[in-house]
Design an enzyme around this catalytic site. Structure first.
Site, PDB file in Angstrom:
ATOM      1  N   GLU A 101       0.856  -1.189   0.000  1.00  0.00           N
ATOM      2  CA  GLU A 101       0.000   0.000   0.000  1.00  0.00           C
ATOM      3  C   GLU A 101       0.896   1.245   0.000  1.00  0.00           C
ATOM      4  OE1 GLU A 101      -2.772   0.412   3.256  1.00  0.00           O
ATOM      5  OE2 GLU A 101      -3.809   2.033   2.242  1.00  0.00           O
TER       6      GLU A 101
ATOM      7  N   GLU B  29      -2.471  -4.052   6.848  1.00  0.00           N
ATOM      8  CA  GLU B  29      -3.526  -5.065   6.971  1.00  0.00           C
ATOM      9  C   GLU B  29      -3.531  -6.116   5.874  1.00  0.00           C
ATOM     10  OE1 GLU B  29      -4.037  -1.738   6.173  1.00  0.00           O
ATOM     11  OE2 GLU B  29      -5.615  -1.540   4.676  1.00  0.00           O
ATOM     12  N   ASN B  30      -2.394  -6.426   5.230  1.00  0.00           N
ATOM     13  CA  ASN B  30      -2.356  -7.445   4.171  1.00  0.00           C
ATOM     14  C   ASN B  30      -3.199  -8.655   4.544  1.00  0.00           C
ATOM     15  OD1 ASN B  30      -0.022  -5.895   3.157  1.00  0.00           O
ATOM     16  ND2 ASN B  30       0.961  -6.770   4.942  1.00  0.00           N
TER      17      ASN B  30
ATOM     18  N   GLU C 146      -5.775  -3.230  12.447  1.00  0.00           N
ATOM     19  CA  GLU C 146      -5.393  -4.020  11.263  1.00  0.00           C
ATOM     20  C   GLU C 146      -6.302  -5.234  11.119  1.00  0.00           C
ATOM     21  OE1 GLU C 146      -3.570  -2.323   9.473  1.00  0.00           O
ATOM     22  OE2 GLU C 146      -2.784  -0.998  11.044  1.00  0.00           O
TER      23      GLU C 146
ATOM     24  N   HIS D 208      -9.604  -4.288   9.604  1.00  0.00           N
ATOM     25  CA  HIS D 208      -9.542  -4.042   8.166  1.00  0.00           C
ATOM     26  C   HIS D 208      -9.974  -5.283   7.375  1.00  0.00           C
ATOM     27  CE1 HIS D 208      -8.125  -0.074   7.286  1.00  0.00           C
ATOM     28  NE2 HIS D 208      -6.968  -0.175   7.903  1.00  0.00           N
TER      29      HIS D 208
END
Ligand code: PHE
Ligand code: ZN
Length: 884
Positions: free
Chosen positions: A128, A272-273, A306, A309
């Protein structure tokens, strides 16, 4: 090749759907320290909503292209073109096809920490907003959602742990070599910015979570070897977050595993992958010896953020980067609510509002002001701001205030229902609340479009004869960059009418309605609200709970405020009443210092705080907040114009000394009553006791008296946890020049091998409000513990100096401004994102008095004149200098 140095602005109004879609991505990543090879296989097809006959345009940044093939056949050199930022397949067949692209990148040379890079030897990624294009050529935009399968291969020695998004599929040795591999598959379509992989030598703590529907999720937190004991609190916070999101929002986790990796080098807080969150280790690692109560609270909040998300950001993502607040504002709101439920709701609200006023209000008042949803940007990295995050969360909170608990939940349910799997917009989001509640939110939507902090001027008029109370409200919104004219906003103003006995009076409006849930709707430039059957003169408690992110002024007298500070049923306003008294005092005292007049009397504040200190029914954490005065930048913001930071500092110090002297016995009493009763525990109640005790110590020592300093020394010596030890160290560093060096040296010796603690040590020294600090900070840039390559070190030392030392950053001789400008230029070649954030410390430069303002402008112009600036720094500096 570097990216275009003067990028063209991107406009929301130019949005077009992608011409090509990607259904699946197969990545084969062969990790190597300087030449990592990435084979990408993209299954693509023309987008029926795109332009017919389009070429395939992929983004790329600093990639070395090795090969490209279409449906298995290498593309001729004439079939595609590359530029600094793109690869275009010129005339692709207009049907489903497969592109195979091979690129090579150098993770060890990646100092921008975007794309694939190394942190303490481990490989990790940050995508990101636009980092995936630094790994492979791709339509790197959030509305292209694909299913990813990732194979990672590495030397087993170098990277025994191999992680990617989704669920683990397979792993094993690469026959006949010292290498091994792992394959991960993420079944949930996602945009490229949520891609992640990690390879390295890491330790793991494991746990599991059983979801509401009985699915077992394996949880792992990976940390640098030897640091597993410090990950326990983060794991606990993760499990509590997972449960809470099920209970409060009905959101269940959707993969077999959830992994978190903590790395030492990270541009932001955390990422937050999907299924593989990557964190700045500052927001994972904690032990009582190394982390403060504030660190624990941050870890809890960011782990939750996170994780949350996963639904607000990942399952429903953003159509384009203009919609960033759609995931960030909403997710901040959700993490705020989580922390409020885990801790004290009023205290959480107070600290959130402090953060908002301290960071977002100045942003909204200066040259970097932008709407919660910007309509144009030159560099998206510069829009991860307090406005998008914190004001974005306030807008969601206002929706809840307007619609009520149930109406809000109905809107959220509809949003999850309607948009799961979508790349959505702010309009989509608002439509869910409008539809679920049968209301029109079109004017409310202005909160996303108009920048600047609205001002409400309120006056109250009690008519004893008619037994009515009238509130006159005037709404204004100042012009901001690009927005000279504004429309009136829809402002939910929560209030109470407090009777002489301290209880709330019933609120009946003259049209017979009750102000619903105690909230008035302010919608006009001028508006009056008349309450009937008001038999006694009430004191209006306005904007309770900070129901709207506005600057509110009123005709309440100091005596009214003292009364509210004692009696208001709304804890936020009880806090705020005393702060308002303090702020008014400080503004007046600052003016008095500059003109040589006598300082105003602090009697009202002494009275209010004395009452707060001795009220045994109050939460210690609340009292601690009450005792902490508005900051120097709060005062600067209030003054707004012709600001002299030295005068503010002196006025604030004088007030602290006066409070200290007037309240000594009460402060000593509270200090003694809140002595620790057992071993350190990070829970909110224990943290609250420490916060109060430490706030008392801080004020007692502010007097500079021998007993105060002796107490601080003893506190430092006896501390058995970082919260107490570091508070005592700061008190000594700020107030006891004679004891300072010894205490700082002892602290460093003890924690020199702990970078996160060294950060505290650096930050503290950078904040000392003395002329010697600049030389000290300059010297520390050469200290072995400091590195320009690590964002945490840079933020701790240079960021604290620029952002939290008003007098020294804004030195009258301009040397502070010059130093920060030099640091920005030094950093820009290495890490433009961190450099740009540092430069944003100049955001309030126009409000300084003429001399300092001139030196800030000179420093900014010097940065602007440097050839080859990054787009990040170029964007901030040009907006900062744009004529007001
Ligand atoms: N999306 C991250 C968050 O949770 C922030 C972030 C942005 C991290 C860009 C890295 C890069 O807020
Ligand atoms: Zn976020």
């Amino acid at each position: 090749m570097p990216r275009d140095a003067v990028p063209q602005p991107v406009r929301l109004s130019d949005y077009r759907p992608p011409d090509w879609l990607v259904d699946t991505v197969h990545l084969d990543v062969r990790l190597h320290p300087t030449a990592t090879r990435i084979l990408a296989r993209l299954a693509m097809r023309p987008n029926p909503e795109g332009r017919e006959g389009s070429p395939i345009v992929l983004d790329g940044d600093e990639l070395s292209l090795k090969s490209i093939a279409l449906d298995g056949t290498p593309l001729a050199g004439s079939a595609y073109v590359t530029t600094a930022g793109t690869l275009t397949v010129l005339a692709p067949p207009q049907r489903a096809l497969t592109l195979e692209i091979e690129t090579v990148v150098d993770p060890s040379a990646n100092t921008k920490l975007m794309g694939l890079y190394r942190s303490s030897g481990a490989y990790c990624t940050q995508c990101e907003a636009e980092g995936f294009r630094r790994i492979t050529y791709f339509p790197d935009r959030p509305d292209v959602l694909a299913v990813y399968t990732t194979r990672i291969e590495a030397e087993r020695e170098e990277a025994p742990v191999l992680l990617a998004n989704g669920n683990p599929v397979e792993s094993g040795a690469v026959e006949g070599t010292s290498r091994h591999y792992a394959i991960w598959h993420d079944p949930w379509p996602k945009p490229s910015y949520l891609f992640a992989l990690v390879g390295g030598r890491l330790d793991r703590i494991s746990d599991h979570f059983v979801t509401a529907t009985g699915k077992k999720v394996e949880l792992g937190i990976y940390v640098e070897p030897g640091k597993t004991e410090r990950a326990g609190y983060a794991m606990d916070a993760l499990k509590r977050s997972m449960r809470w999101d099920e209970e409060v929002f009905g959101c269940e986790y959707d993969l077999d595993v959830f992994n978190i990796v903590a790395v030492a080098d990270f541009n932001m807080g955390a990422m937050e992958n999907k299924g593989l969150n990557i964190f700045n280790d500052k927001y994972v690692l904690a032990s009582p010896e190394t982390a403060t109560d504030a660190d624990y609270a941050n870890i809890e909040g960011i782990i939750a953020h996170e994780y949350f998300h996963n639904w607000t950001g990942n399952r429903i993502t953003c159509r384009d980067w203009f919609q960033l607040c759609l995931k960030e504002g909403l997710t901040v709101f959700r993490d705020q609510e989580f922390s409020s439920d885990q801790r004290s709701r009023p205290v959480k609200r107070i600290s959130d509002v402090r953060l908002l006023k301290g960071h977002q209000f100045p942003e909204d008042a200066g040259p970097l002001a932008h709407p919660v949803r910007p309509s144009t940007y030159r560099e998206i990295n510069n829009f991860y701001t307090a406005t998008v995050y914190e004001k974005g969360a306030e807008v969601v909170r206002m929706l809840k205030t307007l619609l009520g608990e149930e109406g809000f939940r109905a809107g959220m349910d509809l949003y999850f229902d309607r948009h799961d799997g979508d790349a959505a917009t702010v309009e989509d989001f608002l439509a869910c609340f409008a539809d679920a509640n049968g209301v029109d939110l079109s004017r409310f939507a202005l909160w996303y479009a108009q920048s600047g902090t609205p001002h409400l001027a309120v006056s109250g008029h009690w008519d004893a004869q008619a037994r009515t109370y009238r509130l006159d409200v005037v709404q204004t919104l100042p012009p901001t960059p690009g927005q000279p004219e504004k429309q009136s906003m829809v402002i939910p103003l929560a209030l109470g009418l407090v009777g002489p006995d301290g209880n709330d009076l019933p609120m009946r409006l003259d049209d017979g309605t009750n102000a619903e849930r105690g909230v008035l709707l302010v919608t006009q430039p001028r508006q009056s609200f008349v309450f009937r059957d008001v038999a006694e003169r009430p004191v209006a408690s306005l904007n309770r709970g900070f129901s709207a992110p506005v600057k509110l002024t009123s005709d309440l007298t100091t005596q009214d405020l003292v009364f509210l500070a004692r009696h208001d049923a709304d804890p936020f306003n009880r806090f705020d009443a005393a702060q308002t008294i303090a702020l008014a005092h400080l503004v007046e005292a600052t003016a008095a210092r500059r003109t040589g007049r006598d300082l105003p009397s602090p009697a009202a504040l002494v009275e209010a705080l004395g009452a707060t200190l001795s009220d045994a029914t109050l939460d210690p954490a609340f009292i601690a907040q009450a005792l902490s005065l508005p900051s120097e930048s709060d005062v600067a913001r209030e003054i707004a114009d012709d600001v002299d930071p030295d005068a503010i500092h002196d006025a604030r110090q004088a007030l602290r000394r006066a409070l200290s002297a007037a309240l000594t016995p009460a402060l000593e009493g509270a200090y003694d009553r809140h002595a620790p009763t057992g071993a350190y525990a990070p829970d909110a109640a224990s943290a609250g006791r420490r916060a109060l005790r430490n706030a008392c110590l801080d004020l007692l020592a502010a007097g500079g008296t021998a007993p105060g300093l002796a107490r601080a020394l003893a506190h430092f010596r006896d501390a058995d946890n970082m919260t107490d030890r570091f508070l005592a160290l700061s008190v000594l560093a700020h107030n006891a020049p004679d004891a300072r060096e010894e205490a700082l040296a002892a602290f460093y010796e003890r924690f020199r091998d702990d970078p996160l603690v060294v950060d505290k040590w650096l930050a503290l020294q950078a904040q000392i409000a003395e002329p010697g600090t600049l030389e000290r900070v300059r010297g520390l840039t050469g200290h072995p513990a400091f590195s320009w390559g690590n964002p945490n070190r840079v933020r701790s030392l240079v960021g604290s100096f620029a952002g939290a030392n008003q007098t020294q950053f804004n030195r009258a001789d301009g040397a502070g401004h010059d130093f920060v400008a030099d640091a920005v230029l030094e950093l820009d070649g290495r890490n433009p994102q961190v450099a740009a954030r540092l430069l944003a410390a100049f955001k309030s430069w126009r409000s300084l008095e003429p001399g300092r303002r001139a030196s800030a402008e000179r420093a900014l112009r010097r940065v602007a004149a440097k050839p080859g600036l990054s787009p990040d720094v170029g964007d901030i500096v040009s907006r900062s200098l744009e004529p007001a």
